[in-house]
Design a protein around this motif. Structure first.
Motif, PDB file in Angstrom:
ATOM      1  N   LEU A 157       1.378   5.200  -1.970  1.00 33.54           N
ATOM      2  CA  LEU A 157       1.117   4.606  -3.129  1.00 33.54           C
ATOM      3  C   LEU A 157      -0.492   5.012  -3.263  1.00 33.54           C
ATOM      4  O   LEU A 157      -1.332   4.831  -2.412  1.00 33.54           O
ATOM      5  CB  LEU A 157       0.997   3.295  -3.198  1.00 33.54           C
ATOM      6  N   ALA A 158      -0.579   5.800  -4.430  1.00 30.97           N
ATOM      7  CA  ALA A 158      -2.086   6.159  -4.663  1.00 30.97           C
ATOM      8  C   ALA A 158      -2.600   5.383  -5.831  1.00 30.97           C
ATOM      9  O   ALA A 158      -2.334   5.093  -6.763  1.00 30.97           O
ATOM     10  CB  ALA A 158      -2.046   7.735  -5.356  1.00 30.97           C
ATOM     11  N   ALA A 159      -3.741   4.844  -5.276  1.00 24.76           N
ATOM     12  CA  ALA A 159      -4.677   3.803  -6.023  1.00 24.76           C
ATOM     13  C   ALA A 159      -6.042   4.341  -6.269  1.00 24.76           C
ATOM     14  O   ALA A 159      -6.322   5.089  -5.813  1.00 24.76           O
ATOM     15  CB  ALA A 159      -4.824   2.315  -5.045  1.00 24.76           C
ATOM     16  N   PRO A 160      -6.754   3.683  -7.262  1.00 21.14           N
ATOM     17  CA  PRO A 160      -7.963   4.170  -7.592  1.00 21.14           C
ATOM     18  C   PRO A 160      -8.835   3.658  -6.634  1.00 21.14           C
ATOM     19  O   PRO A 160      -8.507   3.108  -5.546  1.00 21.14           O
ATOM     20  CB  PRO A 160      -8.286   3.273  -8.919  1.00 21.14           C
ATOM     21  N   ASP A 161     -10.151   4.250  -6.479  1.00 22.86           N
ATOM     22  CA  ASP A 161     -10.980   3.922  -5.344  1.00 22.86           C
ATOM     23  C   ASP A 161     -11.184   2.690  -5.408  1.00 22.86           C
ATOM     24  O   ASP A 161     -11.377   1.950  -6.640  1.00 22.86           O
ATOM     25  CB  ASP A 161     -12.116   4.942  -5.138  1.00 22.86           C
ATOM     26  N   LEU A 162     -11.762   1.976  -4.430  1.00 23.72           N
ATOM     27  CA  LEU A 162     -12.482   0.569  -4.576  1.00 23.72           C
ATOM     28  C   LEU A 162     -13.571   0.279  -5.408  1.00 23.72           C
ATOM     29  O   LEU A 162     -13.320  -0.638  -5.992  1.00 23.72           O
ATOM     30  CB  LEU A 162     -12.777   0.244  -2.996  1.00 23.72           C
ATOM     31  N   ARG A 163     -14.434   1.204  -5.540  1.00 23.52           N
ATOM     32  CA  ARG A 163     -15.331   0.960  -6.470  1.00 23.52           C
ATOM     33  C   ARG A 163     -14.815   0.985  -8.085  1.00 23.52           C
ATOM     34  O   ARG A 163     -15.104   0.031  -8.681  1.00 23.52           O
ATOM     35  CB  ARG A 163     -16.400   2.325  -6.491  1.00 23.52           C
TER      36      ARG A 163
END
Length: 89
Positions: free
Chosen positions: A62-68
């Motif tokens: 699962l590729a998610a946006p970076d935490l920022r």
């Protein structure tokens, strides 16, 4: 910003695959879609169901946006949460 394509060409993606294979997780969660380039996956495919082959064994990815980016957008957090729920069922 790191040059993920150059890092992949230098073998960092293979090192990451090796470590994933050693850990033998059921799933892999990647925060920061730019890192997909380490594994030869185009960023445009980040929303598709992905799988990462490590030592001959596929691992759901699962590729998610970076935490920022997740922290600054309620809509992105909601989208991530819904994708997470779908992915873990």
């Amino acid at each position: 910003m790191p040059d993920w394509t150059r890092l992949a060409a230098s073998g960092l993606g293979e090192v990451a695959r090796h470590h994933i294979a050693l850990a033998a997780p059921q799933r892999v969660l990647l925060f920061g879609r730019a890192q997909l380039e380490l594994f030869g996956i185009a960023r445009e495919r980040a929303r598709e169901p992905l799988s990462l082959d490590c030592a001959g064994k596929p691992h759901p990815l699962l590729a998610a946006p970076d935490l920022r980016n997740l922290a600054r957008s309620a809509a992105r957090r909601e989208n991530f949460w819904n994708r997470w729920l779908d992915w873990t069922q």
